[in-house]
Enzyme design. Sequence first.
Site, PDB file in Angstrom:
ATOM      1  N   ASP A 156     -42.873 -11.791  -3.196  1.00  0.00           N
ATOM      2  CA  ASP A 156     -42.220 -11.989  -4.441  1.00  0.00           C
ATOM      3  C   ASP A 156     -40.569 -12.484  -4.250  1.00  0.00           C
ATOM      4  O   ASP A 156     -40.253 -12.208  -3.640  1.00  0.00           O
ATOM      5  CB  ASP A 156     -41.821  -9.893  -4.536  1.00  0.00           C
TER       6      ASP A 156
ATOM      7  N   ARG B 195     -29.653   0.222 -16.236  1.00  0.00           N
ATOM      8  CA  ARG B 195     -30.608  -0.836 -14.341  1.00  0.00           C
ATOM      9  C   ARG B 195     -28.428  -1.244 -14.485  1.00  0.00           C
ATOM     10  O   ARG B 195     -27.984  -1.490 -13.099  1.00  0.00           O
ATOM     11  CB  ARG B 195     -31.230  -1.732 -14.117  1.00  0.00           C
TER      12      ARG B 195
END
Length: 280
Positions: free
Chosen positions: A147, A40
């Site tokens: 979130d 990532r």
Amino acid sequence: MSPRSELEFSAAELESFRAALYSRTGMSFGHSKRYYVERRLRERLSATGTVSLGAYLAVLRADPAEAETLINAFTVKETYFYREAHQFRCLSADLLPEIVSRRGPGDKVRIWSAPCATGEEAYSIALWLLENWRMVDAYNIEIVGSDIDTWVLGEARAGLYDARAVARLPDTVLADYFEARDDGRYQLITDLLESVAFTPVNLVDRDSMAANGRFDVIFCRNALIYFDDASRRVAAQNLFDCLEPGGFLCLGHSESMTRMSERFVQRRFTDAVVTQRPLP
């Protein structure tokens, strides 16, 4: 220096990055997750045109938008409708009847899905109550999905899902609350989209949590497994503070509040074991 060597990270660099990510999110990625972290990171270095982790960390400090994008890249988004449905059965059969026994008709009942990913859980709560709780119209039900990943909140608000996400829904529910599209995806109807509010939240940030007020039921499932013990204790305290006295916390099947906090009590019902903030 070759492009390959420019994208290799030393142990010290990775530790510095993990510490920075941890301080922002509470998520802990140990050495066993090195490949996950490096993959990532390389994606973000490529996207930002930086050639070293040191340079990228400087970008993070200077650019809040990139910091937000990075956090989004590290969150786990696996979910689907009616996941761990035994807890929804417990919600309608046991939790809500106990909560409304202390309320009057028309009073507000607040339910929080945090984290909610792309919205399947939050909308599942709304669908389940409409289909399975006969008292749903007697109270002012407020459902909030939250979130830390701002990208998934946009997806949640759109309410557009693929066939895998809706595979566990009964055919009648799928027909009544979704519109099938030519591309094979399913669009939630407007009434359902408007039944859930979405807002960003960071489980280890007290102010971020408190800004949403208190709830009667919180679903916080399969999030704390990505935290270390210290972050779990912080999140547990924040979750406790966000529950009304007598409110319930539903964790994932592999999670337990026992080691995180002594302030909760455990309750066993027919369909599920849940955690409760005790009444005074």
